[in-house]
Design a protein around this motif. Structure first.
Motif, short mmCIF file in Angstrom:
data_model
loop_
_atom_site.label_atom_id
_atom_site.label_comp_id
_atom_site.label_asym_id
_atom_site.label_seq_id
_atom_site.Cartn_x
_atom_site.Cartn_y
_atom_site.Cartn_z
N ASP A 1 0.75 -1.18 0.09
CA ASP A 1 -0.09 -0.03 -0.07
C ASP A 1 0.85 1.26 -0.07
OD1 ASP A 1 -2.70 -1.06 -0.10
OD2 ASP A 1 -2.05 -1.92 2.09
N TRP B 1 -2.79 -0.51 -9.26
CA TRP B 1 -4.07 0.20 -9.21
C TRP B 1 -4.28 1.16 -8.13
CZ3 TRP B 1 -9.02 -1.25 -11.67
CH2 TRP B 1 -8.65 -2.20 -12.61
N GLU C 1 -6.32 2.99 -5.40
CA GLU C 1 -7.54 2.65 -4.60
C GLU C 1 -8.60 3.70 -4.48
OE1 GLU C 1 -5.76 0.92 -1.22
OE2 GLU C 1 -4.79 -0.93 -2.15
N HIS D 1 -2.28 3.11 -3.39
CA HIS D 1 -2.05 2.27 -4.80
C HIS D 1 -1.41 1.19 -4.24
CE1 HIS D 1 -1.50 6.77 -5.89
NE2 HIS D 1 -1.69 6.45 -6.92
N SER D 2 -1.77 -0.03 -5.06
CA SER D 2 -1.49 -1.29 -4.64
C SER D 2 -1.23 -2.26 -6.10
CB SER D 2 -2.29 -2.12 -3.88
OG SER D 2 -2.33 -1.53 -2.46
N ARG E 1 -1.36 -5.55 -8.51
CA ARG E 1 -2.33 -6.45 -8.67
C ARG E 1 -1.52 -7.69 -8.95
NH1 ARG E 1 -7.91 -6.08 -12.09
NH2 ARG E 1 -8.53 -5.16 -9.88
N HIS F 1 -12.33 2.00 3.97
CA HIS F 1 -11.14 2.68 3.24
C HIS F 1 -9.88 1.61 3.48
CE1 HIS F 1 -13.79 6.12 2.70
NE2 HIS F 1 -13.65 6.41 4.00
N CYS G 1 -6.72 -0.53 3.62
CA CYS G 1 -6.71 -2.12 3.78
C CYS G 1 -7.59 -2.77 4.44
CB CYS G 1 -5.02 -2.41 4.35
SG CYS G 1 -4.89 -1.53 5.73
N PHE H 1 -12.94 -1.71 -4.65
CA PHE H 1 -13.03 -0.24 -4.56
C PHE H 1 -13.85 0.16 -5.61
CE2 PHE H 1 -9.47 -1.13 -1.98
CZ PHE H 1 -9.55 -0.10 -1.01
N ALA I 1 -10.58 -1.91 -8.19
CA ALA I 1 -9.19 -2.16 -7.49
C ALA I 1 -9.50 -3.21 -6.49
CB ALA I 1 -8.63 -0.95 -7.02
N PRO J 1 -9.19 -5.24 -3.00
CA PRO J 1 -8.87 -5.17 -1.51
C PRO J 1 -7.59 -6.26 -1.12
CG PRO J 1 -10.73 -6.71 -1.85
CD PRO J 1 -10.39 -6.52 -3.12
N THR K 1 -4.62 6.47 2.75
CA THR K 1 -3.67 4.79 2.57
C THR K 1 -2.53 4.89 2.09
OG1 THR K 1 -5.96 3.91 1.90
CG2 THR K 1 -4.33 2.62 1.51
#
Length: 666
Positions: free
Chosen positions: A208, A272, A274, A291-292, A294, A499, A501, A507, A511, A513, A643
């Motif tokens: 994250d 992605w 979030e 942003h995380s 995938r 919101h 994590c 989302f 996006a 979770p 986040t």
């Protein structure tokens, strides 16, 4: 030779036992010859028979238990199950065998598990001291003889003759994790010869990552005013921050995230954003900064399992960056007021020197695995946690090394805690539970379900921040709260629209979770029930009994909560209507809920060039600090409604530090 007192003899004997010297040798030294009687040969009469235990910090907690006769170590048990490196976890039997064979704490280190080896030897030495009657309680608990805080200690004195090898580089990065890998890639991209050392076998990157105005946010239409963001960050920290650093994050984080997105795309991985936008009416301000990657379904054609550390380590290696693992830093080297390198230990535990002509970047992860430091600096926070999720190696090495060369440490001390640990009803939060790992990973803890105190009464707006209710637990008798929900929980969590994590369904922009509710429903929650960390009952009264709560009061609290849910208005604590949930459908669930440590947030104060500053706020040439080792950015509590605020800061400043050290550093 002067006659030794009993205690003096024991001290010498302890040193002998820890280094393999026999009591017979001591007798020869004391009397001119070794006595041939059984009581004076070997280690006869040295130990008080019994079993003794000691725990030390490796990459996690290492416990050694030794049983003694009056003359020998008769049994050794080593518990490395809390270590975070697989090789270390699997090495317990090897350590046990070595300690028994040596009858001493001085054993060879296991290659690839140097940190664990040190912890085992230190714990074994403590057991021997206890058995020899040398474990005293009359030493100062807070400071050493010169007034230095005990948690800090003093820099080791290492002779040049003890250094077995010397290495040369331009930029040295100490710590190959979230900040270190971004720093190393940046330094190498800017033309510097770069070396990364790490005390464990590899680094890790959190997924994250926060940013403002990335291309991913722009594509979705997320707009965040940087001054609104700076204002809220200042409020959360009660003013104990350097606003210039937050502004710098706002201005440079987008470039960093876009760069990381390109590196991921090179390996077939999507990044992605979030997105927010479905949370109108929330009382607490949320910034959609997350942003995380995938990872699911990503494939770069190699068939390898990818993660952030592998992606960036491979990229850095391609730029010529070199890595030395199992190489802990011992101290910084400062000459003529400039930091010019470090003394470290190699895999064999021998001292080496690494010279860095352009600078040293410290990013060792803070001190959230150093319980002595946490207990000394922030005992109030340690008292409201029961689990530790820190990245391996976060034992304060970098912070202490910086202080030893004159760097300024934050005056306020805090840690990032999420409300996601579950304890058994008779357990209490605090150092012992956290250090021993006797808790359940209660991912659902951050959901705004009904939460009560040990009297069975509601006491807080459950829709607040992750840490809000944990700090409120300071006012509860057992420093805990209890989370109550029913079998319709999967429906309610979709209405909650949480919101970051804590969210367990996609989302608004689809996006993913971090953990989808299906994984919790099918595996995590049943496992917690099976292991006694969550209770599943047919009635509220039965649930109260299992949790040790007064049944009448809990039943009345649930009845009132259901009444408020039906009204659609929380008249008692003002929780948003979409964050309310009824508790009517059996079976009912409950857990004793406490905090989960992610990292410490206080550190060495820095300027805008990422240079550590001294107590006069002047930069220390050649020394840069990023990530959880750096300070001036957070205080009191973590702003989880932005986040990835911590990791985004870490990667942004890591990238900046690498560039500045390589091209324009002082």
């Amino acid at each position: 030779m002067e006659k030794l007192s009993r205690k003096g003899f024991l001290k010498v004997a302890a040193a002998a036992a820890m280094s393999g010297v026999t009591a017979a040798g001591l007798a020869a030294c004391n009397n001119g010859k070794a006595d041939s009687t059984p009581a004076a040969s070997g280690n006869a009469g040295i130990y008080t028979p019994g079993t003794y235990t000691a725990t030390e910090t490796g990459t996690g907690a290492v416990t050694v238990t030794m049983t003694f006769s009056d003359s020998a170590i008769t049994e050794v048990k080593v518990d490395t199950s809390k270590e975070t490196i697989a090789l270390a976890v699997d090495s317990a039997a090897d350590f046990q065998e070595a300690l028994m064979a040596a009858q001493s704490s001085e054993i060879d280190s296991i290659s690839g598990a140097t940190i664990t080896s040190k912890a085992v030897k230190k714990a074994a030495a403590s057991c021997i001291e206890q058995a020899m009657g040398l474990a005293t309680t009359d030493e100062p608990t807070e400071t050493v003889d010169d007034g230095t805080p005990k948690w800090l200690g003093t820099a080791p004195v290492i002779a040049d003759s003890d250094i077995v090898d010397t290495f040369e580089t331009e930029v040295l990065v100490v710590g190959g994790g979230t900040g270190g890998l971004f720093a190393a890639c940046s330094a190498a991209e800017n033309g510097a010869k770069t070396l990364v050392i790490d005390k464990v076998t590899s680094g890790g990157i959190r997924d994250d990552l926060g940013a403002i105005d990335s291309r991913y946010q722009k594509e979705w239409g997320t707009k965040i005013d940087k001054f609104d963001y700076i204002t809220e960050m200042t409020k959360i920290a009660a003013g104990h921050i350097d606003q210039r650093l937050v502004r710098l994050f706002c201005e440079e984080s987008a470039e960093t995230i876009d760069w990381y997105g390109d590196r991921l795309a090179d390996r077939g991985v999507e990044l992605w954003h979030e997105a927010g936008g479905d949370d109108d009416g929330d009382r607490y301000i949320h910034f959609a900064t997350g942003h995380s990657p995938r990872w699911t379904g990503s494939d770069d054609g190699t068939g390898e399992t990818l993660n952030g550390a592998k992606v960036l380590t491979d990229y850095a290696t391609g730029l010529g960056v070199e890595f030395m693992y199992n190489t802990p830093m011992v101290e910084l080297v400062k000459e003529n007021d400039r930091v010019v390198g470090v003394i470290a230990e190699n895999e064999d535990g021998k001292y080496i020197r690494i010279n860095a002509s352009k600078g040293v970047i410290i990013c060792t992860g803070g001190y959230s695995l150093n319980y002595d430091m946490m207990e000394a600096l922030q005992p109030e926070n340690l008292a409201i946690v029961g689990r530790n999720g820190s990245i391996p190696g976060a034992t304060g090495d970098g912070i202490k090394a910086c202080i030893w060369v004159g760097a300024k440490f934050d005056d306020t001390h805090s840690m990032m805690m999420f409300d996601r640990a579950a304890l058994k009803p008779d357990a209490v939060p605090g150092r012992e539970q956290t250090e021993n790992g006797e808790s359940g990973f209660f991912w659902m803890g951050s959901q705004p379900f009904l939460k009560v105190n040990s009297k069975g009464e509601r006491f807080f707006n459950e829709s607040g921040t992750y840490e809000g209710i944990l700090h409120a637990d300071e006012f509860n008798k057992d420093h805990c709260h209890y989370t109550i929900f029913d079998s319709d929980w999967t429906t309610y969590i979709q209405e909650f629209k949480t919101h970051g994590c804590s969210r367990m369904f996609p989302f608004p922009n689809n996006a993913d979770p971090n953990i989808p509710y299906q994984a919790v429903e099918s595996g995590m929650l049943p496992g917690l029930v099976e292991n006694g960390f969550v209770f599943k009952c047919d009635t509220i009264a039965e649930l109260a009994e299992k949790l040790g709560l007064p049944a009448d009061t809990l039943e009345a609290t649930v009845e009132r909560y259901n009444e408020l849910y039906d009204k659609g208005v929380d008249e008692d604590f003002g929780k948003e209507a979409h964050r309310m949930s009824a508790i009517r459908t059996a079976p009912f669930y409950g857990a004793k809920n406490t905090g989960y440590i992610l990292c410490t947030m206080d550190g060495i104060q820095i300027d805008l060039n990422m240079n550590a500053v001294d107590t006069n706020n002047d930069p220390i040439p050649g020394l840069y600090v990023v990530g959880n080792d750096s300070g001036g950015y957070f205080s009191g509590t973590y702003p989880n409604l932005s986040t990835g605020a911590a990791c985004g800061r870490t990667v942004t400043f890591g990238r900046r530090a690498g560039r500045i050290a390589a091209t324009e550093g002082i």
